[in-house]
Design a protein around this motif. Structure first.
Motif, PDB file in Angstrom:
ATOM      1  N   LYS A 111      44.587  49.294  28.143  1.00  0.00           N
ATOM      2  CA  LYS A 111      44.019  50.617  27.904  1.00  0.00           C
ATOM      3  C   LYS A 111      42.681  50.500  27.187  1.00  0.00           C
ATOM      4  CE  LYS A 111      48.444  52.918  27.469  1.00  0.00           C
ATOM      5  NZ  LYS A 111      49.282  53.789  26.649  1.00  0.00           N
ATOM      6  N   TRP A 112      41.789  51.446  27.478  1.00  0.00           N
ATOM      7  CA  TRP A 112      40.512  51.607  26.793  1.00  0.00           C
ATOM      8  C   TRP A 112      39.539  50.446  27.011  1.00  0.00           C
ATOM      9  CZ3 TRP A 112      40.529  56.503  25.569  1.00  0.00           C
ATOM     10  CH2 TRP A 112      41.742  57.106  25.237  1.00  0.00           C
ATOM     11  N   THR A 113      39.716  49.666  28.081  1.00  0.00           N
ATOM     12  CA  THR A 113      38.840  48.509  28.286  1.00  0.00           C
ATOM     13  C   THR A 113      37.995  48.579  29.552  1.00  0.00           C
ATOM     14  OG1 THR A 113      40.598  47.292  29.423  1.00  0.00           O
ATOM     15  CG2 THR A 113      40.395  46.951  27.045  1.00  0.00           C
ATOM     16  N   GLN A 128      33.707  50.908  33.444  1.00  0.00           N
ATOM     17  CA  GLN A 128      33.257  51.949  34.365  1.00  0.00           C
ATOM     18  C   GLN A 128      33.644  53.343  33.852  1.00  0.00           C
ATOM     19  OE1 GLN A 128      35.076  49.260  35.173  1.00  0.00           O
ATOM     20  NE2 GLN A 128      34.530  48.442  37.168  1.00  0.00           N
ATOM     21  N   ASP A 129      34.829  53.447  33.262  1.00  0.00           N
ATOM     22  CA  ASP A 129      35.279  54.744  32.750  1.00  0.00           C
ATOM     23  C   ASP A 129      34.517  55.148  31.495  1.00  0.00           C
ATOM     24  OD1 ASP A 129      37.131  54.981  34.825  1.00  0.00           O
ATOM     25  OD2 ASP A 129      38.627  53.831  33.716  1.00  0.00           O
ATOM     26  N   TRP A 130      34.072  54.167  30.709  1.00  0.00           N
ATOM     27  CA  TRP A 130      33.226  54.483  29.553  1.00  0.00           C
ATOM     28  C   TRP A 130      31.878  55.031  30.023  1.00  0.00           C
ATOM     29  CZ3 TRP A 130      34.961  55.279  24.929  1.00  0.00           C
ATOM     30  CH2 TRP A 130      36.127  54.645  24.485  1.00  0.00           C
ATOM     31  N   VAL A 131      31.359  54.482  31.114  1.00  0.00           N
ATOM     32  CA  VAL A 131      30.084  54.969  31.650  1.00  0.00           C
ATOM     33  C   VAL A 131      30.228  56.415  32.117  1.00  0.00           C
ATOM     34  CG1 VAL A 131      28.369  54.666  33.490  1.00  0.00           C
ATOM     35  CG2 VAL A 131      29.249  52.668  32.267  1.00  0.00           C
ATOM     36  N   THR A 132      31.312  56.727  32.833  1.00  0.00           N
ATOM     37  CA  THR A 132      31.502  58.104  33.304  1.00  0.00           C
ATOM     38  C   THR A 132      31.753  59.060  32.142  1.00  0.00           C
ATOM     39  OG1 THR A 132      33.874  57.752  33.758  1.00  0.00           O
ATOM     40  CG2 THR A 132      32.332  57.380  35.578  1.00  0.00           C
ATOM     41  N   LEU A 133      32.390  58.581  31.090  1.00  0.00           N
ATOM     42  CA  LEU A 133      32.609  59.413  29.913  1.00  0.00           C
ATOM     43  C   LEU A 133      31.267  59.785  29.280  1.00  0.00           C
ATOM     44  CD1 LEU A 133      35.356  59.285  27.360  1.00  0.00           C
ATOM     45  CD2 LEU A 133      33.040  59.143  26.478  1.00  0.00           C
ATOM     46  N   LEU A 144      38.705  60.022  29.929  1.00  0.00           N
ATOM     47  CA  LEU A 144      39.669  59.676  28.885  1.00  0.00           C
ATOM     48  C   LEU A 144      41.042  59.388  29.487  1.00  0.00           C
ATOM     49  CD1 LEU A 144      38.658  62.222  26.102  1.00  0.00           C
ATOM     50  CD2 LEU A 144      38.437  59.720  26.016  1.00  0.00           C
ATOM     51  N   TRP A 145      41.432  60.175  30.475  1.00  0.00           N
ATOM     52  CA  TRP A 145      42.695  59.957  31.183  1.00  0.00           C
ATOM     53  C   TRP A 145      42.678  58.573  31.844  1.00  0.00           C
ATOM     54  CZ3 TRP A 145      43.705  62.976  36.341  1.00  0.00           C
ATOM     55  CH2 TRP A 145      44.903  62.556  36.924  1.00  0.00           C
ATOM     56  N   ALA A 146      41.571  58.249  32.508  1.00  0.00           N
ATOM     57  CA  ALA A 146      41.457  56.952  33.176  1.00  0.00           C
ATOM     58  C   ALA A 146      41.498  55.802  32.172  1.00  0.00           C
ATOM     59  CB  ALA A 146      40.160  56.894  33.996  1.00  0.00           C
ATOM     60  N   LEU A 147      40.889  55.985  31.013  1.00  0.00           N
ATOM     61  CA  LEU A 147      40.907  54.944  29.984  1.00  0.00           C
ATOM     62  C   LEU A 147      42.291  54.783  29.361  1.00  0.00           C
ATOM     63  CD1 LEU A 147      37.482  55.769  28.345  1.00  0.00           C
ATOM     64  CD2 LEU A 147      38.127  53.538  29.286  1.00  0.00           C
ATOM     65  N   ALA A 148      42.971  55.889  29.149  1.00  0.00           N
ATOM     66  CA  ALA A 148      44.292  55.850  28.521  1.00  0.00           C
ATOM     67  C   ALA A 148      45.383  55.362  29.468  1.00  0.00           C
ATOM     68  CB  ALA A 148      44.656  57.236  27.988  1.00  0.00           C
ATOM     69  N   MET A 149      45.205  55.608  30.754  1.00  0.00           N
ATOM     70  CA  MET A 149      46.212  55.219  31.752  1.00  0.00           C
ATOM     71  C   MET A 149      45.527  54.454  32.885  1.00  0.00           C
ATOM     72  SD  MET A 149      48.327  58.803  31.608  1.00  0.00           S
ATOM     73  CE  MET A 149      49.220  58.480  33.069  1.00  0.00           C
ATOM     74  N   PRO A 150      45.115  53.212  32.629  1.00  0.00           N
ATOM     75  CA  PRO A 150      44.322  52.473  33.619  1.00  0.00           C
ATOM     76  C   PRO A 150      45.050  52.166  34.926  1.00  0.00           C
ATOM     77  CG  PRO A 150      44.915  51.052  31.782  1.00  0.00           C
ATOM     78  CD  PRO A 150      45.346  52.443  31.415  1.00  0.00           C
ATOM     79  N   GLU A 151      46.362  52.223  34.922  1.00  0.00           N
ATOM     80  CA  GLU A 151      47.100  51.962  36.154  1.00  0.00           C
ATOM     81  C   GLU A 151      47.150  53.175  37.084  1.00  0.00           C
ATOM     82  OE1 GLU A 151      49.675  53.916  33.285  1.00  0.00           O
ATOM     83  OE2 GLU A 151      48.466  52.109  33.073  1.00  0.00           O
ATOM     84  N   ASP A 152      46.708  54.328  36.596  1.00  0.00           N
ATOM     85  CA  ASP A 152      46.746  55.561  37.377  1.00  0.00           C
ATOM     86  C   ASP A 152      45.504  55.675  38.246  1.00  0.00           C
ATOM     87  OD1 ASP A 152      47.186  58.044  38.399  1.00  0.00           O
ATOM     88  OD2 ASP A 152      47.245  59.075  36.478  1.00  0.00           O
ATOM     89  N   GLY A 170      32.991  55.653  39.495  1.00  0.00           N
ATOM     90  CA  GLY A 170      34.358  55.962  39.906  1.00  0.00           C
ATOM     91  C   GLY A 170      34.794  55.078  41.060  1.00  0.00           C
ATOM     92  N   VAL A 171      33.905  54.873  42.019  1.00  0.00           N
ATOM     93  CA  VAL A 171      34.203  53.990  43.157  1.00  0.00           C
ATOM     94  C   VAL A 171      34.327  52.541  42.688  1.00  0.00           C
ATOM     95  CG1 VAL A 171      33.247  53.021  45.288  1.00  0.00           C
ATOM     96  CG2 VAL A 171      33.209  55.493  44.923  1.00  0.00           C
ATOM     97  N   LEU A 172      33.466  52.104  41.773  1.00  0.00           N
ATOM     98  CA  LEU A 172      33.532  50.724  41.274  1.00  0.00           C
ATOM     99  C   LEU A 172      34.844  50.423  40.558  1.00  0.00           C
ATOM    100  CD1 LEU A 172      29.917  50.095  39.932  1.00  0.00           C
ATOM    101  CD2 LEU A 172      31.009  49.078  41.936  1.00  0.00           C
TER     102      LEU A 172
END
Length: 118
Positions: free
Chosen positions: A3-5, A8-13, A48-56, A100-102
């Motif tokens: 989680k939180w690593t 790509q999701d940090w960039v979108t945030l 934040l959802w993507a960072l908290a639940m990376p398998e989703d 998001g695609v990456l």
């Protein structure tokens, strides 16, 4: 994946936060302001959802969709005449769509490596 690593999701945030705050320093009108704030806040929430639940994987598809919505928003919401706000929407949309695609291949690779329980 931890989680939180996922970078790509940090960039979108950050892109979503920038979009939500852009009306503070960019010439705008009411419709453009609300469009950017709402899309920006939703992008931050999905990131934040993507960072908290990376398998989703759904969250990454959500980011791709939000990128498309950002790109289309100046024409759909009729603020393409506001050059700086429209440019902000297009850049944030492109960043959100691309990152998001990456993030998708990382999820797909992990899914294929996970053994199926019998």
């Amino acid at each position: 994946m931890q989680k939180w690593t996922r970078w790509q999701d940090w960039v979108t945030l950050v892109a979503g936060a920038y979009a939500a705050l852009a009306p503070l320093w960019t010439k705008t009108e009411n419709k453009a302001t609300w469009t950017m704030v709402v899309l920006g806040v939703v992008t931050v929430a999905v990131s934040l959802w993507a960072l908290a639940m990376p398998e989703d994987r759904i969250s990454e598809y959500g980011l791709v969709l939000l990128g498309v919505l950002f790109i289309a928003s100046p024409w759909v919401m009729s603020f393409d005449n506001l050059d700086r706000m429209a440019l902000t929407a297009w850049i944030v949309g492109a960043v959100t769509l691309i990152f998001g695609v990456l993030a998708l291949p990382q999820i797909d690779q992990r899914m294929h490596r996970t053994p199926i329980p019998h």
